[in-house]
Scaffold this motif. Structure first.
Motif, mmCIF file in Angstrom:
data_model
loop_
_atom_site.group_PDB
_atom_site.id
_atom_site.type_symbol
_atom_site.label_atom_id
_atom_site.label_comp_id
_atom_site.label_asym_id
_atom_site.label_seq_id
_atom_site.Cartn_x
_atom_site.Cartn_y
_atom_site.Cartn_z
ATOM 1 N N ASN A 284 0.666 -1.346 -0.086
ATOM 2 C CA ASN A 284 -0.166 -0.136 -0.038
ATOM 3 C C ASN A 284 0.817 1.252 -0.019
ATOM 4 O O ASN A 284 0.431 2.426 0.081
ATOM 5 C CB ASN A 284 -0.833 0.182 1.257
ATOM 6 N N GLY A 285 2.054 1.122 -0.071
ATOM 7 C CA GLY A 285 2.981 2.273 0.020
ATOM 8 C C GLY A 285 3.086 3.210 -1.365
ATOM 9 O O GLY A 285 2.469 2.670 -2.344
ATOM 10 N N ALA A 382 -3.389 11.288 -4.801
ATOM 11 C CA ALA A 382 -4.445 11.493 -3.797
ATOM 12 C C ALA A 382 -4.759 10.099 -3.065
ATOM 13 O O ALA A 382 -4.870 9.212 -3.791
ATOM 14 C CB ALA A 382 -5.645 12.520 -4.129
ATOM 15 N N PRO A 383 -5.419 10.116 -1.862
ATOM 16 C CA PRO A 383 -5.972 8.666 -1.512
ATOM 17 C C PRO A 383 -7.364 8.288 -2.317
ATOM 18 O O PRO A 383 -7.249 7.113 -2.351
ATOM 19 C CB PRO A 383 -6.423 9.281 0.001
ATOM 20 N N ASN A 399 -2.891 13.123 -20.830
ATOM 21 C CA ASN A 399 -1.421 12.695 -20.459
ATOM 22 C C ASN A 399 -1.523 12.758 -18.879
ATOM 23 O O ASN A 399 -0.311 12.264 -18.185
ATOM 24 C CB ASN A 399 -0.428 13.410 -21.188
ATOM 25 N N LEU A 400 -2.695 13.122 -18.417
ATOM 26 C CA LEU A 400 -1.962 13.547 -16.816
ATOM 27 C C LEU A 400 -2.099 12.263 -16.082
ATOM 28 O O LEU A 400 -2.989 11.301 -16.126
ATOM 29 C CB LEU A 400 -3.412 14.328 -16.385
ATOM 30 N N ARG A 401 -1.152 11.897 -15.187
ATOM 31 C CA ARG A 401 -0.717 10.526 -14.726
ATOM 32 C C ARG A 401 -1.561 10.717 -13.173
ATOM 33 O O ARG A 401 -1.379 11.816 -12.536
ATOM 34 C CB ARG A 401 0.529 10.382 -14.185
ATOM 35 N N ILE A 402 -2.606 10.174 -12.944
ATOM 36 C CA ILE A 402 -3.523 10.202 -12.058
ATOM 37 C C ILE A 402 -3.302 9.014 -10.968
ATOM 38 O O ILE A 402 -3.568 7.841 -11.484
ATOM 39 C CB ILE A 402 -4.875 10.140 -12.225
ATOM 40 N N LEU A 403 -2.781 9.069 -9.887
ATOM 41 C CA LEU A 403 -2.356 8.111 -8.772
ATOM 42 C C LEU A 403 -3.254 7.971 -7.627
ATOM 43 O O LEU A 403 -3.722 9.176 -7.017
ATOM 44 C CB LEU A 403 -0.896 8.371 -8.291
ATOM 45 N N ARG A 404 -3.521 6.906 -7.029
ATOM 46 C CA ARG A 404 -4.475 6.884 -5.870
ATOM 47 C C ARG A 404 -3.687 5.972 -4.921
ATOM 48 O O ARG A 404 -3.037 4.877 -5.443
ATOM 49 C CB ARG A 404 -5.758 6.051 -6.396
ATOM 50 N N VAL A 405 -3.238 6.586 -3.791
ATOM 51 C CA VAL A 405 -2.655 5.889 -2.841
ATOM 52 C C VAL A 405 -3.344 5.725 -1.426
ATOM 53 O O VAL A 405 -3.688 6.669 -1.026
ATOM 54 C CB VAL A 405 -1.259 6.567 -2.555
ATOM 55 N N PRO A 406 -3.778 4.615 -1.139
ATOM 56 C CA PRO A 406 -4.737 4.343 -0.019
ATOM 57 C C PRO A 406 -4.070 4.660 1.388
ATOM 58 O O PRO A 406 -4.734 5.132 2.354
ATOM 59 C CB PRO A 406 -5.126 3.075 -0.176
ATOM 60 N N ARG A 407 -2.688 4.785 1.602
ATOM 61 C CA ARG A 407 -2.021 4.929 2.798
ATOM 62 C C ARG A 407 -0.980 5.956 2.934
ATOM 63 O O ARG A 407 -0.507 6.323 1.876
ATOM 64 C CB ARG A 407 -1.345 3.586 3.238
#
Length: 571
Positions: A284-285, A382-383, A399-407
């Motif tokens: 989850n990192g 963002a979470p 082209n925007l890289r959209i990241l989801r990180v839960p922790r």
């Protein structure tokens, strides 16, 4: 004519936990008439695939026992793996023992890291520490002169081709496979050492009985550095002096393992090669971020996004947004909503925000997405995202890289490679005694009112993520000017003031702001530059031999100044 180093595969030992891809090998075994010895569930799977199998128990004369803990740990197995058939004496000795040699060993190991990541109980994790598997792998790898060892299902196709052709593998191929096998067992043991080091720490009873061996440089079994929680900071900007012996915090042997998850187009520059490795015990990192949209991440994208991600969590549970560029913030802010925080952060330095990275510690809303839409942005992390926000960003920014990180970030240890070695330290966090405004020492001017103190506290938290030498100006819990990375502090002061006063249509944003410095002022000139620009309050660690000169300069202008006795260098 085949090279003399080729050894046909007449007899194989197969014991795999993960049966994926076994069909290719099974077909080759069946077509070539290869004798196959196997264990329990692997034997059943191979029979289902049409392979004639001899059970290990038939070879050893001993049943699988202790709930499967003992299967292949037997001389009838290991002598057949370890006999160097290029050595006439060993070959003759093996025949005298009535043991048949193996030409190939196919093994993959119990899923230890997957079991840890799944949150299993300690008892279940212990049961997934493979014993027989690594023993067979290491034996076959050691004996690459005679045996081909397959630990990676990606190599099943190669093995199948060599089996079906009758050629076997060359010595060079067997050695390459052996090298992969040793890497497999090394990574496996490193993961086990890391987990046990973090959970089975040195008990006080050992110290009571034997004393602190760590202080004498003797071997010890302290926790893996990757699992150690920060030990805190001293009340002044001095080297960290933990109450624990260094050996207990940082063991004599540093063991950790990462798995390659992605090959990147290039590194910091196009002529550099790069890839991403992820912690095998973590899922989850930030390195495991889920990419929801956009182009593949680059090396620089990861560096900038990780810096922004860490920055926003310094303000939790407050809602914060950071905009980063080249591993430095060009705007950080706290707001009543994530959209407001973003607008305040962006306003600090709109020019530098172009092509930057945005991080939020709260769910990205449609309102924030609408504000982000016209800004050229490389990455947003963002979470989570409101469905409407995600749809808007995906539709309008291809082209925007959209990241989801839960922790939130929770890495307890940082390290940096140097030529021939590694520097390791506990992660810098806003958790030292001097990070609490209640512990600050007022040395000049009147005590800050509630609004000023709130801004000073914000500035002090924000300064942690700015490269040294760092000076940060803030107003209304938002950065308005940042001076970073200069080789002297007075230049950082001038840079922070210049940016505050030139990047928002020429408004004099320095006047009435507050300032934070990540380390002490070595001379009064830096503080005077801020005071002359109209800064109303300053927070800094103190600790210079010229502290009194700096304090006198602040007192001469009636400027509020606090000392934290904690510093936050970031190199």
């Amino acid at each position: 004519m085949e090279p003399k180093t080729n050894r046909p595969i007449r007899r194989a030992l197969v014991s795999v936990y993960d049966k994926t891809g076994l069909e290719a090998l099974a077909l080759a075994f069946a077509d070539a008439g290869t004798e196959v010895v196997s264990t329990g569930s692997t034997a059943r799977k191979l029979r289902e695939l049409g392979v004639r199998v001899t059970e290990v128990a038939q070879v050893t004369g001993f049943p699988e026992s202790l709930g499967g803990r003992v299967k292949t740990l037997d001389p009838h197995i290991h002598a057949g793996i370890l006999a160097d058939m290029t050595d006439a004496k060993q070959s003759e000795e093996l025949r005298g023992l009535g043991i048949e040699p193996y030409d190939m060993v196919v093994v993959n190991l119990y899923p230890f890291t997957n079991t840890v990541r799944a949150g299993a109980s300690e008892a279940d994790i212990i049961e997934k520490i493979d014993i027989g598997g690594p023993a067979m792998v290491r034996a076959a790898a050691k004996n690459s002169a005679s045996v081909a060892v397959i630990t990676d299902p990606e190599d099943y196709r190669l093995a199948a081709q060599r089996i079906e052709s009758g050629r076997g593998l060359t010595l060079e191929e067997r050695r390459w496979l052996a090298s992969k096998a040793f890497a497999t067992t090394a990574a496996y043991d490193a993961a086990i050492a890391e987990w046990t080091g973090g959970h089975w720490t040195r008990p006080n009873s050992v110290d009571d009985a034997c004393g602190n061996e760590e202080t004498t440089g003797q071997a010890q079994t302290g926790p893996s550095a990757a699992q150690v929680e920060p030990t805190g900071s001293s009340p002044s900007p001095q080297p960290n002096n933990s109450e624990q012996p260094d050996g207990q915090t940082f063991p004599h042997t540093f063991t950790h393992t990462w798995q390659r998850t992605r090959v990147l187009r290039y590194g910091e520059n196009p002529h550099q090669r790069a890839c991403l490795y992820a912690d095998t015990l973590d899922r989850n990192g930030f390195a495991h971020a889920e990419q929801l949209h956009g182009k593949p991440m680059s090396y620089n994208n990861y560096v900038d996004a990780d810096a922004a991600w860490r920055a926003v969590w310094d303000f939790a549970p407050g809602i914060a947004v950071a905009v980063c560029k080249h591993n430095n913030p060009c705007g950080v802010a706290v707001g009543d909503s994530v959209a407001q925080a973003h607008l305040k952060a962006h306003r600090c330095d709109p020019m530098s925000a172009y092509g930057g990275v945005i991080a939020a510690n709260s769910t990205v809303t449609l309102e924030m997405a609408q504000n982000v839409r016209p800004i050229f942005t490389e990455v947003i992390v963002a979470p989570d995202y409101e469905p409407e926000a995600l749809r808007l960003l995906e539709a309008k920014k291809k082209n925007l890289r959209i990241l989801r990180v839960p922790r939130r970030p929770n890495t307890a240890t940082q390290f940096r490679q140097i030529d021939g070695g590694l520097l390791v330290q506990s992660t810098d966090r806003i958790d030292a005694p001097g990070d609490d405004p209640a512990n600050w020492q007022l040395v000049s001017g009147e005590a800050a009112d509630e609004t000023t103190m709130r801004d000073l506290a914000f500035a002090w938290r924000a300064i942690r993520c700015v490269k040294s030498n760092a000076i940060l100006l803030a107003h209304d819990q938002a950065t308005v000017g940042i001076g970073m990375g200069q080789v002297n502090r007075v230049d950082s002061c001038h840079l922070a003031v210049e940016r505050a006063n030139t990047l928002d249509d020429g408004r004099d944003r320095a006047r009435g702001s507050v300032a934070a410095s990540d380390a002490f002022f070595p001379f009064a000139d830096g503080a005077e530059a801020l005071i002359d620009a109209g800064v109303r309050a300053i927070v800094q660690p103190g600790g210079s031999i010229r502290d009194q000169e700096v304090i006198d300069a602040a007192q001469a202008h009636g400027t509020t100044m606090y000392l934290t006795h904690t510093r936050h260098f970031f190199h």
